[in-house]
Design a protein around this motif. Sequence first.
Motif, PDB file in Angstrom:
ATOM      1  N   LEU A 288     -16.374  -3.812 -70.610  1.00  0.00           N
ATOM      2  CA  LEU A 288     -16.216  -5.596 -70.078  1.00  0.00           C
ATOM      3  C   LEU A 288     -16.023  -6.421 -71.316  1.00  0.00           C
ATOM      4  O   LEU A 288     -15.531  -7.671 -70.387  1.00  0.00           O
ATOM      5  N   ILE A 289     -16.437  -6.747 -72.016  1.00  0.00           N
ATOM      6  CA  ILE A 289     -16.889  -8.247 -72.925  1.00  0.00           C
ATOM      7  C   ILE A 289     -15.102  -8.389 -73.425  1.00  0.00           C
ATOM      8  O   ILE A 289     -14.405  -9.246 -73.317  1.00  0.00           O
ATOM      9  N   VAL A 290     -15.014  -6.908 -73.934  1.00  0.00           N
ATOM     10  CA  VAL A 290     -12.765  -7.389 -73.731  1.00  0.00           C
ATOM     11  C   VAL A 290     -12.467  -7.369 -72.641  1.00  0.00           C
ATOM     12  O   VAL A 290     -11.402  -8.483 -72.611  1.00  0.00           O
ATOM     13  N   LEU A 291     -13.009  -7.525 -71.435  1.00  0.00           N
ATOM     14  CA  LEU A 291     -11.652  -7.627 -70.438  1.00  0.00           C
ATOM     15  C   LEU A 291     -12.368  -8.843 -70.187  1.00  0.00           C
ATOM     16  O   LEU A 291     -11.279  -9.728 -70.269  1.00  0.00           O
ATOM     17  N   GLY A 292     -13.300  -9.485 -70.880  1.00  0.00           N
ATOM     18  CA  GLY A 292     -13.375 -10.844 -70.324  1.00  0.00           C
ATOM     19  C   GLY A 292     -12.299 -11.694 -71.671  1.00  0.00           C
ATOM     20  O   GLY A 292     -12.297 -12.529 -71.318  1.00  0.00           O
ATOM     21  N   VAL A 293     -12.293 -11.340 -72.582  1.00  0.00           N
ATOM     22  CA  VAL A 293     -11.988 -12.227 -73.648  1.00  0.00           C
ATOM     23  C   VAL A 293     -10.555 -11.723 -73.083  1.00  0.00           C
ATOM     24  O   VAL A 293     -10.151 -12.894 -73.330  1.00  0.00           O
ATOM     25  N   VAL A 294     -10.226 -10.840 -73.240  1.00  0.00           N
ATOM     26  CA  VAL A 294      -8.352 -11.111 -72.787  1.00  0.00           C
ATOM     27  C   VAL A 294      -8.324 -11.904 -71.155  1.00  0.00           C
ATOM     28  O   VAL A 294      -6.856 -12.243 -71.205  1.00  0.00           O
ATOM     29  N   LEU A 295      -8.937 -11.729 -70.395  1.00  0.00           N
ATOM     30  CA  LEU A 295      -8.607 -12.795 -69.200  1.00  0.00           C
ATOM     31  C   LEU A 295      -8.814 -14.456 -69.735  1.00  0.00           C
ATOM     32  O   LEU A 295      -8.267 -15.112 -68.973  1.00  0.00           O
ATOM     33  N   PHE A 296      -9.885 -14.376 -69.760  1.00  0.00           N
ATOM     34  CA  PHE A 296      -9.472 -15.740 -71.173  1.00  0.00           C
ATOM     35  C   PHE A 296      -8.350 -16.012 -71.385  1.00  0.00           C
ATOM     36  O   PHE A 296      -8.482 -17.231 -71.426  1.00  0.00           O
ATOM     37  N   VAL A 297      -8.376 -15.483 -72.244  1.00  0.00           N
ATOM     38  CA  VAL A 297      -7.019 -15.514 -73.205  1.00  0.00           C
ATOM     39  C   VAL A 297      -5.347 -15.418 -71.993  1.00  0.00           C
ATOM     40  O   VAL A 297      -4.822 -17.245 -72.654  1.00  0.00           O
ATOM     41  N   ALA A 298      -5.729 -15.020 -71.708  1.00  0.00           N
ATOM     42  CA  ALA A 298      -4.896 -14.802 -70.562  1.00  0.00           C
ATOM     43  C   ALA A 298      -5.002 -16.129 -69.779  1.00  0.00           C
ATOM     44  O   ALA A 298      -3.136 -16.545 -68.757  1.00  0.00           O
ATOM     45  N   GLY A 299      -5.711 -16.792 -69.426  1.00  0.00           N
ATOM     46  CA  GLY A 299      -6.198 -17.869 -68.288  1.00  0.00           C
ATOM     47  C   GLY A 299      -5.343 -19.491 -69.246  1.00  0.00           C
ATOM     48  O   GLY A 299      -5.061 -20.051 -68.747  1.00  0.00           O
ATOM     49  N   ALA A 300      -5.919 -19.014 -70.905  1.00  0.00           N
ATOM     50  CA  ALA A 300      -5.332 -19.992 -71.111  1.00  0.00           C
ATOM     51  C   ALA A 300      -3.983 -19.976 -71.625  1.00  0.00           C
ATOM     52  O   ALA A 300      -4.137 -21.264 -71.635  1.00  0.00           O
ATOM     53  N   VAL A 301      -3.474 -19.335 -71.299  1.00  0.00           N
ATOM     54  CA  VAL A 301      -1.937 -18.833 -71.729  1.00  0.00           C
ATOM     55  C   VAL A 301      -1.376 -19.927 -70.558  1.00  0.00           C
ATOM     56  O   VAL A 301      -0.423 -20.355 -71.114  1.00  0.00           O
ATOM     57  N   LEU A 302      -2.038 -19.768 -69.339  1.00  0.00           N
ATOM     58  CA  LEU A 302      -1.574 -19.689 -67.788  1.00  0.00           C
ATOM     59  C   LEU A 302      -1.814 -20.974 -67.990  1.00  0.00           C
ATOM     60  O   LEU A 302      -0.646 -22.406 -67.334  1.00  0.00           O
ATOM     61  N   LEU A 303      -2.747 -21.767 -68.724  1.00  0.00           N
ATOM     62  CA  LEU A 303      -2.954 -23.081 -68.597  1.00  0.00           C
ATOM     63  C   LEU A 303      -2.269 -24.216 -69.317  1.00  0.00           C
ATOM     64  O   LEU A 303      -1.629 -25.292 -69.095  1.00  0.00           O
ATOM     65  N   ALA A 304      -1.938 -23.101 -70.399  1.00  0.00           N
ATOM     66  CA  ALA A 304      -1.356 -23.994 -71.578  1.00  0.00           C
ATOM     67  C   ALA A 304       0.450 -24.224 -71.108  1.00  0.00           C
ATOM     68  O   ALA A 304       1.344 -24.688 -71.781  1.00  0.00           O
ATOM     69  N   ARG A 305       0.806 -23.268 -70.405  1.00  0.00           N
ATOM     70  CA  ARG A 305       2.382 -23.018 -69.957  1.00  0.00           C
ATOM     71  C   ARG A 305       2.707 -24.454 -69.417  1.00  0.00           C
ATOM     72  O   ARG A 305       4.038 -25.157 -70.093  1.00  0.00           O
ATOM     73  N   PRO A 306       2.458 -25.220 -68.082  1.00  0.00           N
ATOM     74  CA  PRO A 306       2.977 -26.441 -68.257  1.00  0.00           C
ATOM     75  C   PRO A 306       3.369 -27.203 -69.795  1.00  0.00           C
ATOM     76  O   PRO A 306       4.350 -27.706 -69.696  1.00  0.00           O
ATOM     77  N   PHE A 307       2.391 -26.961 -70.912  1.00  0.00           N
ATOM     78  CA  PHE A 307       2.387 -28.666 -71.406  1.00  0.00           C
ATOM     79  C   PHE A 307       3.069 -27.376 -72.716  1.00  0.00           C
ATOM     80  O   PHE A 307       3.359 -28.112 -74.438  1.00  0.00           O
ATOM     81  N   VAL A 308       3.463 -26.464 -73.259  1.00  0.00           N
ATOM     82  CA  VAL A 308       3.965 -25.759 -73.994  1.00  0.00           C
ATOM     83  C   VAL A 308       5.770 -25.515 -74.252  1.00  0.00           C
ATOM     84  O   VAL A 308       5.905 -25.080 -73.036  1.00  0.00           O
ATOM     85  N   ARG A 309       6.369 -25.706 -75.066  1.00  0.00           N
ATOM     86  CA  ARG A 309       8.337 -25.373 -74.196  1.00  0.00           C
ATOM     87  C   ARG A 309       8.492 -24.289 -75.176  1.00  0.00           C
ATOM     88  O   ARG A 309       9.648 -24.019 -75.171  1.00  0.00           O
ATOM     89  N   ARG A 310       7.269 -23.969 -76.995  1.00  0.00           N
ATOM     90  CA  ARG A 310       7.650 -23.179 -77.323  1.00  0.00           C
ATOM     91  C   ARG A 310       7.135 -21.900 -77.134  1.00  0.00           C
ATOM     92  O   ARG A 310       5.897 -21.904 -77.425  1.00  0.00           O
ATOM     93  N   PRO A 311       8.004 -20.102 -77.082  1.00  0.00           N
ATOM     94  CA  PRO A 311       6.982 -19.363 -76.747  1.00  0.00           C
ATOM     95  C   PRO A 311       6.413 -18.755 -78.075  1.00  0.00           C
ATOM     96  O   PRO A 311       5.253 -18.422 -77.813  1.00  0.00           O
TER      97      PRO A 311
END
Length: 156
Positions: free
Chosen positions: A75-98
């Motif tokens: 569950l801790i690992v799942l929480g970290v993975v979801l947090f990281v995925a949320g960070a990627v979604l959050l950063a997508r409008p502001f980041v241009r380079r893959p």
Amino acid sequence: MSVLPAAPNRRELAPVHAPGRWIAWGLAMQVVGVGIPVVTAIRRAHEAGVGAAVTHYTIRLVWHEMLRSGADVALIVLGVVLFVAGAVLLARPFVRRPPTLVVAVPLAAVAGLAVFGVVALVVALVIAATASAGDADWSAVADLLPGDWPPRRRRR
């Protein structure tokens, strides 16, 4: 000093047309990602019989019990993975380079989550040390809060 133009064959991500959706979904995933380990720790503390008393021993007990349980670690690992995925979604409008989006943003998210965890642990240890000293005078903390906090009900 001359600035070289970007290579014409370098791929960039297309601009996002609705950044609000990306930001909202990213924040929602980060809240869920942080919430899963917190709820797991609270549940484990409740199962261990930790009431209102928080000491450094109870924090250590809950932490060790969580690390021994495979389900809690998952569950801790799942929480970290979801947090990281949320960070990627959050950063997508502001980041241009893959590479920035798939390498730098997740590393920064994990580092930020680790710092958040360390700060939470330090706060819990300070509260435990204060409470275990026996002279837990919370009036000094209340003096730091603005106005009448917590608000007191007036009797009629």
